[in-house]
Structures are given as structure tokens and as C-alpha cells.
Scaffold this active site. Structure first.
Site, PDB file in Angstrom:
ATOM      1  N   CYS A 182      -9.817   0.358  10.657  1.00  0.00           N
ATOM      2  CA  CYS A 182     -11.128   0.363  11.302  1.00  0.00           C
ATOM      3  C   CYS A 182     -11.015   0.239  12.819  1.00  0.00           C
ATOM      4  O   CYS A 182     -11.934   0.588  13.535  1.00  0.00           O
ATOM      5  CB  CYS A 182     -11.964  -0.760  10.754  1.00  0.00           C
TER       6      CYS A 182
ATOM      7  N   ARG B 133      -8.178   1.336  14.719  1.00  0.00           N
ATOM      8  CA  ARG B 133      -7.193   2.193  15.376  1.00  0.00           C
ATOM      9  C   ARG B 133      -6.854   3.426  14.559  1.00  0.00           C
ATOM     10  O   ARG B 133      -6.913   3.395  13.321  1.00  0.00           O
ATOM     11  CB  ARG B 133      -5.906   1.404  15.648  1.00  0.00           C
TER      12      ARG B 133
ATOM     13  N   GLN C  30      -4.370  -8.250   7.508  1.00  0.00           N
ATOM     14  CA  GLN C  30      -4.658  -6.916   6.952  1.00  0.00           C
ATOM     15  C   GLN C  30      -3.777  -5.821   7.543  1.00  0.00           C
ATOM     16  O   GLN C  30      -3.300  -4.949   6.838  1.00  0.00           O
ATOM     17  CB  GLN C  30      -6.128  -6.519   7.185  1.00  0.00           C
TER      18      GLN C  30
ATOM     19  N   GLN D  93      -1.769  -2.650   5.830  1.00  0.00           N
ATOM     20  CA  GLN D  93      -2.152  -1.270   6.163  1.00  0.00           C
ATOM     21  C   GLN D  93      -0.933  -0.477   6.659  1.00  0.00           C
ATOM     22  O   GLN D  93      -0.763   0.695   6.327  1.00  0.00           O
ATOM     23  CB  GLN D  93      -3.266  -1.283   7.227  1.00  0.00           C
TER      24      GLN D  93
ATOM     25  N   GLY E  72     -20.656  -3.740  -0.462  1.00  0.00           N
ATOM     26  CA  GLY E  72     -19.219  -3.461  -0.477  1.00  0.00           C
ATOM     27  C   GLY E  72     -18.489  -4.579  -1.207  1.00  0.00           C
ATOM     28  O   GLY E  72     -18.917  -5.743  -1.183  1.00  0.00           O
ATOM     29  N   THR E  73     -17.401  -4.188  -1.867  1.00  0.00           N
ATOM     30  CA  THR E  73     -16.632  -5.200  -2.613  1.00  0.00           C
ATOM     31  C   THR E  73     -15.139  -5.057  -2.299  1.00  0.00           C
ATOM     32  O   THR E  73     -14.286  -5.403  -3.107  1.00  0.00           O
ATOM     33  CB  THR E  73     -16.856  -5.015  -4.132  1.00  0.00           C
TER      34      THR E  73
ATOM     35  N   VAL F 120     -12.768  -6.256   3.320  1.00  0.00           N
ATOM     36  CA  VAL F 120     -13.589  -6.903   4.345  1.00  0.00           C
ATOM     37  C   VAL F 120     -14.716  -7.708   3.701  1.00  0.00           C
ATOM     38  O   VAL F 120     -15.014  -8.830   4.116  1.00  0.00           O
ATOM     39  CB  VAL F 120     -14.155  -5.851   5.325  1.00  0.00           C
TER      40      VAL F 120
HETATM   41  N1  LIG Z   1      -9.525  -3.885   6.417  1.00  0.00           N
HETATM   42  C1  LIG Z   1      -9.757  -4.325   7.649  1.00  0.00           C
HETATM   43  O1  LIG Z   1      -8.973  -5.035   8.255  1.00  0.00           O
HETATM   44  C2  LIG Z   1     -11.066  -3.965   8.325  1.00  0.00           C
HETATM   45  C3  LIG Z   1     -11.520  -4.746   9.395  1.00  0.00           C
HETATM   46  C4  LIG Z   1     -12.744  -4.426   9.974  1.00  0.00           C
HETATM   47  C5  LIG Z   1     -13.494  -3.365   9.485  1.00  0.00           C
HETATM   48  N2  LIG Z   1     -13.016  -2.609   8.473  1.00  0.00           N
HETATM   49  C6  LIG Z   1     -13.868  -1.503   7.993  1.00  0.00           C
HETATM   50  O2  LIG Z   1     -14.649  -2.017   6.926  1.00  0.00           O
HETATM   51  C7  LIG Z   1     -14.893  -1.010   5.966  1.00  0.00           C
HETATM   52  C8  LIG Z   1     -14.434  -1.479   4.600  1.00  0.00           C
HETATM   53  O3  LIG Z   1     -13.039  -1.690   4.687  1.00  0.00           O
HETATM   54  P1  LIG Z   1     -12.247  -2.362   3.472  1.00  0.00           P
HETATM   55  O4  LIG Z   1     -10.887  -2.625   3.987  1.00  0.00           O
HETATM   56  O5  LIG Z   1     -13.047  -3.462   2.891  1.00  0.00           O
HETATM   57  O6  LIG Z   1     -12.224  -1.124   2.448  1.00  0.00           O
HETATM   58  P2  LIG Z   1     -11.887  -1.150   0.894  1.00  0.00           P
HETATM   59  O7  LIG Z   1     -11.192  -2.401   0.518  1.00  0.00           O
HETATM   60  O8  LIG Z   1     -11.271   0.170   0.592  1.00  0.00           O
HETATM   61  O9  LIG Z   1     -13.335  -1.185   0.204  1.00  0.00           O
HETATM   62  C9  LIG Z   1     -14.202  -0.112   0.387  1.00  0.00           C
HETATM   63  C10 LIG Z   1     -15.580  -0.461  -0.175  1.00  0.00           C
HETATM   64  O10 LIG Z   1     -16.429   0.640   0.147  1.00  0.00           O
HETATM   65  C11 LIG Z   1     -17.148   1.026  -1.041  1.00  0.00           C
HETATM   66  N3  LIG Z   1     -17.466   2.449  -0.970  1.00  0.00           N
HETATM   67  C12 LIG Z   1     -16.610   3.483  -0.773  1.00  0.00           C
HETATM   68  N4  LIG Z   1     -17.290   4.650  -0.763  1.00  0.00           N
HETATM   69  C13 LIG Z   1     -18.604   4.324  -0.970  1.00  0.00           C
HETATM   70  C14 LIG Z   1     -19.803   5.092  -1.078  1.00  0.00           C
HETATM   71  N5  LIG Z   1     -19.774   6.426  -0.961  1.00  0.00           N
HETATM   72  N6  LIG Z   1     -20.946   4.434  -1.291  1.00  0.00           N
HETATM   73  C15 LIG Z   1     -20.974   3.104  -1.402  1.00  0.00           C
HETATM   74  N7  LIG Z   1     -19.885   2.321  -1.312  1.00  0.00           N
HETATM   75  C16 LIG Z   1     -18.717   2.928  -1.109  1.00  0.00           C
HETATM   76  C17 LIG Z   1     -16.184   0.702  -2.159  1.00  0.00           C
HETATM   77  O11 LIG Z   1     -16.952   0.561  -3.318  1.00  0.00           O
HETATM   78  P3  LIG Z   1     -16.514   1.193  -4.728  1.00  0.00           P
HETATM   79  O12 LIG Z   1     -15.908   0.087  -5.457  1.00  0.00           O
HETATM   80  O13 LIG Z   1     -17.800   1.623  -5.309  1.00  0.00           O
HETATM   81  O14 LIG Z   1     -15.574   2.338  -4.456  1.00  0.00           O
HETATM   82  C18 LIG Z   1     -15.597  -0.627  -1.688  1.00  0.00           C
HETATM   83  O15 LIG Z   1     -16.443  -1.678  -2.025  1.00  0.00           O
HETATM   84  C19 LIG Z   1     -14.165   0.237   6.430  1.00  0.00           C
HETATM   85  O16 LIG Z   1     -15.063   1.091   7.084  1.00  0.00           O
HETATM   86  C20 LIG Z   1     -13.143  -0.303   7.415  1.00  0.00           C
HETATM   87  O17 LIG Z   1     -12.845   0.655   8.394  1.00  0.00           O
HETATM   88  C21 LIG Z   1     -11.841  -2.906   7.849  1.00  0.00           C
END
Ligand SMILES: NC(=O)c1ccc[n+]([C@@H]2O[C@H](COP(=O)([O-])OP(=O)(O)OC[C@H]3O[C@@H](n4cnc5c(N)ncnc54)[C@H](OP(=O)(O)O)[C@@H]3O)[C@@H](O)[C@H]2O)c1
Length: 421
Positions: A50, A52, A114, A118, A187-188, A191
Site C-alpha cells: 500500500c 510502495r 508486514q 510482503q 474487510g477481513t 489491515v
Molecule cells: N498490509 C499492509 O501493511 C497495509 C498497510 C496499509 C494499507 N494497506 C492497504 O489496505 C488494503 C487491505 O490490505 P490487506 O493487507 O488487509 O489485504 P488482504 O489481507 O489481502 O485483505 C483484502 C481484503 O479485501 C477484501 N476484498 C478484496 N476484493 C474485494 C472486493 N472486490 N469487494 C469487497 N472486498 C474485497 C477481501 O475480502 P474477501 O475475503 O471477500 O476476498 C479482504 O477482506 C489494501 O488496499 C492495502 O494496500 C495495507
């Protein structure tokens, strides 16, 4: 070094969220194809989070223009926008940057965990599709090990600060009596887990929604919260006062229309925190009266204010990284000599085995014990003759003397091939 390692990147440090999301690569497999075929790189690894979008590459001669052109064609960006936003380093500076990444020093939340996961995923993917080879695989494996060691010894990640806890803190700072408000988490994933943990710890009740109710139910069993149906939420945002949104949806889930409808039914305001990149909340909702929208840019500011304890450890971590960079650089330079050394050992051993077989036939030797003794003798003779020059070639390579490696290649009649793992 015979080979150049480059790093081209756009990160939250030099680009706000609306620029970062434009650089996002939607189809990674295609991007790997394009970078390998059109940007002069013979190995590459893409790290996309998210905060970079980064490309590490290996090439004999680097060509930034080709890389920028490829990036522009992948994202549909204008060449000027790519030129303005891409940062570029090579070799020692690229190693240094990768160590900052693996140790958490370049993260928005210093020392967060995280990024390490990644990076591991990035190199695993690149390895699986053979986008990376001997150089980047070695570099990433070493950088991950060093980063883990630095984190453990410095304790930079300790203290419970995360994107999730910062988002909750931001909500607390902007909303009076947050405890009395109706909170929703969309979201689940990773994050959302951090947000839920923080909400739990501070004693807030909250609803959780995800595309499949089952996933929300499982999430709530461990993280707390009440699972609610996705469809109900999308048509009933008016029930909520605070929403944390963290999904990877490739389109806006929280649209202007949905929030306008919701606000029409509410008599008080709403705060929406979009933690996603690309964003899941249409920025136009910020223009609706009573709506306060915040995204990762504001979280970055909040993090900045909360980092004093970890900031004290930055100097220690930087010192360790500076020491480790030269060790890493030497290992990478040594790789230039490895194909030659491997080839020489292989050829000499083949000669040894052939001559041994001839001698054993002439002796008509059948006694296994004696054969073993002669075999080991020939190995020891070869080893003692070849080891010293081979180690000297490795050393010369480490010390950045490619002419010595070139000369040795000629002496041993070594023909270079592309080396991949
Ligand atoms: N990881 C980090 O360090 C970090 C830090 C800050 C921000 N972020 C940002 O936060 C966001 C989530 O990141 P994450 O690491 O939590 O991702 P993740 O673990 O892959 O989880 C993605 C979530 O998005 C949902 N989702 C995907 N496609 C969807 C859709 N079309 N409609 C509704 N829900 C949908 C998924 O639900 P399903 O179970 O239904 O697929 C899941 O709950 C991203 O945009 C990321 O760039 C991440």
C-alpha cells in the site's frame, strides 16, 4: 561488479496516495514479462504494497529510460509523470535500501512486520515464475535474513504501533465519545486484523463485513466484532458513524451515491477512514456535508507524531545496516566469479573421474576399500591444487577486480552462459 543491481521506486515518502495508486501494477505476471523483455533487465523482482511500488532488477548495463517507458506503458501513465516520480539507485545504494526495507526502517510505521512478509512473498513469486535468478535470489535471501536479525536485536518493532492502531487513534482524535458511536470495519484481511485488534484493546464495539459472511464470522470469532451481511451494509451505511475501510477491491465500494443516500437519513456526521491503496472510498464523498474522509496520507502524519520511542532506535539500526551493506556487497560481487569457479571444479572433477577409471581398469582393482582410498587420494590432490587459485578468483571478485575474473575465464577456457537458479 560485472552485473548491476538497480532499484526503481515510487513510495509514500515522495508520492501522496493519489499518485501512488496511479503507479500500481494491476497485472503482475504481465509486468514481469514486460520488464524482462523491454527494459533490458535479465532478472527482476516487484515489491508492491500500500505504501510502495518498487522494482529491483539485474542487468549488465542499466537503462533507466527503458524501465520508465515500460512502467509508463504498464500503467497508462504519461512519460512526464513517470519521470517526475520515480526514484532510482543502484548497487550499494540499492542493497542499502533493501536492508532498510527488510528491517522496517523505510516503513511508514517504523519496524512494522508486514513489509517483511510482503518481501518474502515478492521473491517467492519472482522465483516461481523465474523472473528472478541467482543474483536477486541471493540478494533477497540474504537481505531477509539480515533484516530479521536486525529487528530481533534492535527491538525496533516493539511497542504495538501499527497502521490499525494509528487509524483508531485518528478516529479518537477527531470524534467525541467514540465509544457511543456505531463503528463498521469493511474487510477481513491483514489491515482489518490490525484495526480490529486495536478496537478490541480499547474496548470499542464494532461490526465487520466482508464479501462472504462466512469469512466475517470466522474473523469475528478470533478478532471480535459482530459479522454483518455485505449487501445490507452497502445499502445501509446510514447505520454507521465511523467506518474503517481496508480492502483490495479494484473499484470504489463506498461511492458518492451510497454516502449521499446514507447522509440523507442521518442527523449527525460520519467519519470514513480509507486505509486502502488503491483507495476503496471515492474521494468525492469528502464533499458531502457532514462527512469527514481520511486516508493513508493522514495516517502517515499521525504515525510521524507517534514514533518517538522507535525513532531512538533508528540510529542503532542505521549503524547495523551500514556495516551489513559492505558484507552484502562483497557477497554479491563474489557471485560474478561463482559460475566460473563452479565450471572449473566440474570440469576438473570430470577429468579426475575419467583418469581414475582408466587407472583402476589398468590395475584391474576390485577391492572396494582400496578403490575408495585411491578415489579420495585423487580428490585430495585435485582439491589442494585447485582450491587456492579458485579462492583467489573469488577474493578478486569480492574486491571488485573483474579483470582478474576475465583473465581466469580465458585461462580456463570458460564460456559464460546466463545463470539462473
Ligand atoms: N498490509 C499492509 O501493511 C497495509 C498497510 C496499509 C494499507 N494497506 C492497504 O489496505 C488494503 C487491505 O490490505 P490487506 O493487507 O488487509 O489485504 P488482504 O489481507 O489481502 O485483505 C483484502 C481484503 O479485501 C477484501 N476484498 C478484496 N476484493 C474485494 C472486493 N472486490 N469487494 C469487497 N472486498 C474485497 C477481501 O475480502 P474477501 O475475503 O471477500 O476476498 C479482504 O477482506 C489494501 O488496499 C492495502 O494496500 C495495507
Amino acid at each position: 561488479m560485472n552485473q548491476n543491481i538497480i532499484n526503481a521506486r515510487v513510495t509514500f515518502r515522495n508520492a501522496p496516495i493519489h499518485i501512488l495508486e496511479k503507479f500500481t501494477i494491476r497485472n503482475l505476471e504481465n509486468a514481469y514479462e514486460q520488464f524482462k523483455h523491454h527494459s533490458g533487465l535479465d532478472e527482476c523482482v516487484i515489491i508492491q504494497t500500500c505504501n510502495r511500488i518498487e522494482l529491483f532488477g539485474k542487468s549488465k548495463e542499466q537503462d533507466l529510460e527503458k524501465i520508465k517507458r515500460t512502467w509508463a506503458s504498464l500503467t497508462g501513465l504519461e512519460q512526464d509523470e513517470v519521470n517526475e516520480n520515480i526514484e532510482w539507485v543502484e548497487n550499494q545504494e540499492a542493497f542499502h535500501h533493501l536492508l532498510k526495507l527488510t528491517s522496517g526502517l523505510d516503513s511508514m510505521v517504523l519496524g512494522e512486520e508486514q513489509i517483511l512478509g510482503q518481501i518474502k512473498n515478492s521473491i517467492t513469486t519472482a522465483r516461481e515464475i523465474k523472473a528472478s535468478g541467482q543474483h536477486l535470489n541471493t540478494l533477497f535471501d540474504k537481505a531477509i535474513r539480515i533484516g530479521t536479525r536486525i529487528r530481533n536485536s534492535s527491538g525496533i518493532g516493539r511497542g504495538g504501533i501499527s497502521v490499525g492502531s494509528m487509524a483508531v487513534k485518528l478516529a479518537e482524535e477527531n470524534i467525541d465519545e467514540l465509544k457511543t458511536k456505531k463503528i463498521l470495519l469493511i474487510g477481513t484481511g491483514e489491515v482489518s486484523t490490525l484495526v480490529a485488534k486495536s478496537l478490541q484493546r480499547r474496548g470499542y464495539d464494532f461490526d465487520v463485513t466482508s464479501r462472504t459472511l462466512g469469512r466475517s464470522e470466522t474473523f469475528c470469532e478470533t478478532m471480535g466484532g459482530i459479522p454483518v451481511k455485505f449487501e445490507e451494509v452497502l445499502s445501509g451505511f446510514d447505520k454507521y458513524d465511523v467506518m474503517f475501510v481496508a480492502t483490495t477491491a479494484p473499484y470504489f465500494l463506498v461511492t458518492h451515491e451510497r454516502i449521499t443516500n446514507a447522509m440523507g437519513k442521518k442527523d449527525h456526521g460520519m467519519m470514513i477512514l480509507d486505509l486502502s491503496n488503491p483507495r476503496t472510498v471515492d474521494e468525492k464523498v469528502a464533499t458531502i456535508a457532514g462527512v469527514k474522509l481520511m486516508n493513508l496520507d493522514q495516517i502517515a502524519e499521525m504515525v510521524e507524531k507517534n514514533m518517538t520511542a522507535r525513532q531512538n532506535k533508528v540510529k542503532t539500526v542505521e549503524n547495523i545496516i551500514n556495516e551489513e551493506v559492505s558484507v552484502l556487497e562483497a557477497s554479491m560481487k563474489r557471485l560474478d566469479a561463482e559460475p566460473l569457479v563452479k565450471d572449473v571444479f566440474k570440469n576438473i572433477d570430470a577429468l579426475r573421474a575419467k583418469e581414475l577409471q582408466k587407472a583402476l581398469q589398468m590395475l584391474d582393482e576390485k577391492d572396494e576399500d582400496k578403490i575408495k582410498i585411491i578415489d579420495e587420494l585423487t580428490k585430495a590432490v585435485v582439491e589442494s591444487i585447485v582450491s587456492t587459485p579458485m579462492n583467489n578468483i573469488r577474493k578478486a571478485s569480492e574486491q571488485g577486480k573483474p579483470d582478474v575474473v576475465e583473465l581466469a575465464s580465458k585461462l580456463f577456457d570458460y564460456k559464460k552462459q546466463d545463470q539462473t537458479d
